[in-house]
Design an enzyme around this catalytic site. Structure first.
Site, short mmCIF file in Angstrom:
data_model
loop_
_atom_site.label_atom_id
_atom_site.label_comp_id
_atom_site.label_asym_id
_atom_site.label_seq_id
_atom_site.Cartn_x
_atom_site.Cartn_y
_atom_site.Cartn_z
N GLU A 220 26.86 10.76 7.87
CA GLU A 220 27.32 10.22 8.97
C GLU A 220 28.28 8.99 8.72
O GLU A 220 29.43 8.93 9.57
CB GLU A 220 26.08 9.56 9.64
CG GLU A 220 25.02 10.43 10.34
CD GLU A 220 24.30 11.34 9.10
OE1 GLU A 220 24.14 10.87 8.15
OE2 GLU A 220 23.94 12.45 9.42
N ASP B 193 24.40 16.96 3.66
CA ASP B 193 23.45 15.71 4.36
C ASP B 193 24.07 14.39 4.19
O ASP B 193 24.97 14.24 3.57
CB ASP B 193 22.10 16.11 3.86
CG ASP B 193 21.02 15.33 4.32
OD1 ASP B 193 21.21 15.07 5.65
OD2 ASP B 193 20.01 15.01 3.91
N ASP C 212 16.54 15.08 11.20
CA ASP C 212 15.23 14.83 11.10
C ASP C 212 14.35 15.00 12.36
O ASP C 212 14.05 13.69 12.58
CB ASP C 212 15.07 13.60 10.14
CG ASP C 212 15.80 13.66 8.84
OD1 ASP C 212 16.14 14.95 8.55
OD2 ASP C 212 15.94 12.81 8.39
C1 GLC Z 1 17.68 13.82 5.02
C2 GLC Z 1 17.73 15.10 5.74
C3 GLC Z 1 16.42 16.10 5.11
C4 GLC Z 1 16.54 15.88 3.53
C5 GLC Z 1 16.20 14.72 3.26
C6 GLC Z 1 16.19 14.63 1.58
O1 GLC Z 1 16.42 13.16 5.66
O2 GLC Z 1 18.01 15.19 6.98
O3 GLC Z 1 16.67 17.28 5.73
O4 GLC Z 1 15.15 16.73 3.56
O5 GLC Z 1 17.33 13.72 3.66
O6 GLC Z 1 17.40 15.09 1.05
#
Ligand code: GLC
Length: 783
Positions: free
Chosen positions: A406, A403, A477
């Site tokens: 980017e 995650d 998200d």
């Molecule tokens: C980001 C991710 C989400 C995750 C959060 C905490 O917002 O896209 O899926 O739960 O980070 O790690």
């Protein structure tokens, strides 16, 4: 910019052009794929999407035609003009795609925008000129599909997008020009032709699909090479096959990754994880995966565990696995800047982190506070990161969720001049940004493959073209909005039309509080998305299948069980996808491109070629119109036969997701299981719908790479409807264990059944008959 053609010469597969103001080349990759290149930055391709460009040694001719140079393969004709304008024709001389010969001429934005900006409105700037621009003529009815995870509708015509991987937590709406992924590939469909265009450039790039002027569309970039591929073919399937020949295909995943997955920010401590697991089993809801979000870590330090929350993670994960639950842990790129933290110290010592322009390790803020960013563009860093996966595997983790890659940062974006080694090229952030997540997932894939020997399971948020080789993707998200449920369908379909088969959204929505009705409808869509994961944000309302009421629980159970029933069909689709590049979820246009009624269908989709899903995507709605494409289709729930080529009205109370099966389909089904592998499947059910068709069913060990050495079994079934229905059963390959018996569910009337010379007893059910036969080659005749 290029000026007149001065000279040309042919070397192997390439035709080099010298222009007054530059150089360019056309390369015949194969009779259907042409590369257009000018080394504005590097002398040759520098691709992170195409790792192994296979140039076919095929015949082509080059002729000087006066005002253009004609290059002809067996399938395409390319005309190259002054200014390096390039047009494409098919082998019969029909024009496919022309460069626009005029200047860009955007519509006028009237008035001074500052007054609107004063009130907080976003006001678009006037025409922007990009260092690289390729402008193509609009002939008339062009539709555009692909471009990755963009918001909005299936057909991208009339909209403008940017490729710049972006973590924007505000609700994703049509005005978002970019989201988390950069997939600079699209398919153009006109009434009489189709082709693909892949612009392999990792810098910030722009795609205007006839937004600024309805006479042309264009793509461009701020920097890098002019380097794009024109991909010809007879239909969308051809284009996707060839695009994925270039950029790679989704490899067959481990079977359990296709099961239901439950996530939340965050399931911690360990007792909460066990409670979730127990709830699944007690509520009789199949589940294979539980995800651990950032709170399992010690102070958000990657590759660590918080041993207050997880006393003995190895023991916990082992016990959960015994009950069928595989654990996937999140790993972000940001490494906490903390003395004596081994990952930080190791990376620092070896120069594995990105630096500022003076060579000082670059620091920004992410979850752990001050953090540094591994330089995934460098092989040594990727190897190190890959080795670190062993820490997680040793703890018993089954997959990794990448995650924030980017990369996201809380203290403003990474400046353009952050430095990356880029495998010896030394590049800045402008070049690496869009491939940062891609290279992180690649490093993770390679590490897991090496240390587990199994098919790696990775989920990534950021991506570049070609990510399908390494990782599944989710759409980031979203919010628990009906609007986002609706948008998830075209978004996932366009990911599929961009080569990415294994994708999904956060079922139920991530931010905002979900409702019982929204979750009930979302799980119906999720059943048919390759990645089927319910995930939600910290401090939002609980969103597990049991979190609302009995009705919602029952609906979740019904659809999650349907997913498990359809698993062999889904696995077959993944196997076929590895060979064809075709996605699991398909817009109707993929198979019915001659039917203009389907070009803009955003709210129905195909799950493989045989199943069509028409979900309810609006609150309070209990009916909808459904477009039935050509042929005969059977309502999955009522078994009613419907002739295609028309729109019908379908009642769909909350527990009903309209599903249709194409006549002549043979759909393999598994028995009920709490998790994949709970039962040894000795009998395969074939759910058969009369008509004409063929079907290949594939099985292997579901986890290793041995299938690549022939350790798989492939059945080939065919069905033919004459006066009697004839079903043939063949084994094309027998390299893995075979079923002992087949249970045939035939959804039509029957009087007698024969398998070879033997008359077979059958029982009648509501819609047809059922019988068992040994799983041997032979012919079934149903009279
Ligand atoms: C980001 C991710 C989400 C995750 C959060 C905490 O917002 O896209 O899926 O739960 O980070 O790690």
């Amino acid at each position: 910019m290029f000026g007149k053609i001065i000279k040309r010469n042919i070397e192997g597969s390439k035709v080099f052009f010298k222009f007054e103001n530059g150089e360019g080349r056309i390369e015949v990759i194969n009779p259907f794929i042409i590369n257009i290149f000018s080394g504005l930055k590097y002398d040759d391709h520098y691709s992170r999407a195409i790792e192994d460009l296979k140039v076919e040694n095929c015949d082509f001719t080059v002729q000087n035609k006066g005002n253009y140079i004609k290059i002809k393969t067996d399938e395409l004709e390319v005309r190259v003009y002054d200014e390096f304008k390039v047009d494409f024709y098919d082998k019969n001389g029909k024009v496919l795609c022309e460069d626009y010969k005029g200047e860009r001429d955007p519509f006028i934005r009237r008035g001074n925008g500052s007054i609107a900006e004063g009130e907080g409105h976003a006001v678009e700037a006037n025409k922007e000129k990009h260092k690289i621009e390729v402008v193509k003529k609009i002939f008339g009815d062009e539709k555009f599909y692909g471009l990755g995870d963009k918001t909005g509708h299936l057909n991208k015509r009339g909209y403008g997008y940017e490729m710049w991987n972006t973590d924007d937590p505000s609700p994703h709406v049509e005005s978002h020009k970019s989201l988390y992924k950069s997939i600079p590939f699209f398919i153009t469909l006109r009434e009489d032709c189709v082709f693909g265009m892949f612009f392999d450039n990792t810098f910030k790039s722009y795609f205007d699909m006839a937004k600024e002027n309805s006479n042309y569309y264009y793509f461009g970039a701020d920097d890098g090479n002019l380097d794009y591929y024109f991909i010809g073919g007879n239909n969308i399937c051809d284009i996707l096959r060839r695009y994925t020949d270039l950029t790679g295909r989704t490899p067959l995943p481990q079977l359990w990754t296709l099961g239901y997955q439950q996530s939340r920010w965050s399931y911690a401590p360990e007792t909460r994880v066990r409670e979730i697991a127990k709830n699944f089993r007690e509520n009789d809801i199949p589940c294979d995966v539980i995800h651990l979000d950032i709170d399992y870590m010690d102070n958000y330090k990657v590759f660590t565990w918080d041993n207050e929350k997880f006393k003995d993670e190895k023991k916990a994960l082992k016990e959960l696995k015994e009950d069928g639950f595989k654990i996937v842990t999140i790993i972000d790129p940001g490494v906490k800047k903390e003395k004596n933290y081994n990952i930080y110290e190791e990376g620092l010592k070896n120069g594995y982190f990105a630096t500022d322009k003076d060579g000082v390790t670059y620091v920004n803020k992410v979850w752990p506070g001050d953090s540094v960013f591994p330089d995934f563009s460098e092989e040594a860093t990727r190897k190190w990161w890959g080795e670190n996966q062993k820490i997680m595997l040793d703890a018993g983790v089954s997959g990794i969720w990448n995650d924030m890659n980017e990369p996201a940062s809380f203290n403003g974006p990474l400046p353009d001049d952050v430095q990356f080694k880029n495998d010896g090229r030394n590049s800045d952030h402008t070049e690496i940004h869009n491939i940062y997540g891609h290279l992180m997932a690649k490093a993770t894939f390679e590490g897991i493959k090496k240390h587990s020997g199994k098919r790696p399971y990775i989920i990534t948020r950021a991506a570049y073209a070609g990510i399908q080789k390494y990782s599944t993707v989710w759409t980031g998200d979203n919010q628990s909005f009906w609007e986002h449920l609706r948008m998830s369908v075209p978004m996932l379909l366009n990911l599929g039309m961009s080569g990415m088969s294994f994708c999904g959204t956060d079922v139920g929505g991530f931010s905002f509080d979900c409702t019982a009705e929204l979750l009930s409808r979302w799980v119906q869509v999720g059943t048919f998305t390759p990645l089927f994961r319910n995930h939600s944000c910290i401090r939002t309302r609980d969103q597990e299948p049991w979190a609302f009421n009995g009705e919602t629980l029952n609906i979740n159970r019904k659809y999650i069980k349907l997913r498990y029933k359809l698993l062999p069909y889904l696995y077959d689709l993944m196997w076929k996808g590895e060979n064809t590049g075709l996605p699991v979820m398909r817009p109707l246009v993929l198979h019915y491109s001659n039917d203009k009624n389907v070009y803009e269908i955003n709210d129905q989709f195909l799950f493989g070629e045989n199943i069509m899903v028409a979900p309810i995507l609006e609150q309070g709605k209990t009916y909808r119109s459904v477009y039935i494409p050509e042929g005969t289709w059977i309502d999955y729930w009522t078994k009613e036969k419907i002739e295609g080529g028309k729109t019908i009205l379908k009642n769909a109370p909350l527990d009903t997701c309209p599903i249709y099966i194409k006549a002549g389909s043979i759909i393999p089904n598994y028995p009920e299981q709490n998790y994949i592998g709970e039962k040894e499947i000795k009998e395969l059910t074939l759910d058969i719908y009369s008509g004409n068709g063929e079907y290949e069913h594939y099985i292997d060990d579901g986890e290793s790479f041995k299938y690549r050495d022939g350790e798989y079994t492939l059945y080939k079934f065919s069905i033919e409807a004459k006066e009697e229905t004839i079903i043939n059963v063949r084994k094309v390959n027998e390299g893995f264990k075979v079923y002992k018996s087949l249970k045939v569910v035939y959804n039509d009337n029957a009087k007698e059944v024969y398998f070879g010379n033997n008359k077979i007893e059958f029982v009648e059910n509501n819609n047809g008959i059922e019988f068992n036969i040994p799983a041997e080659e032979g012919t079934i005749v149903i009279k």
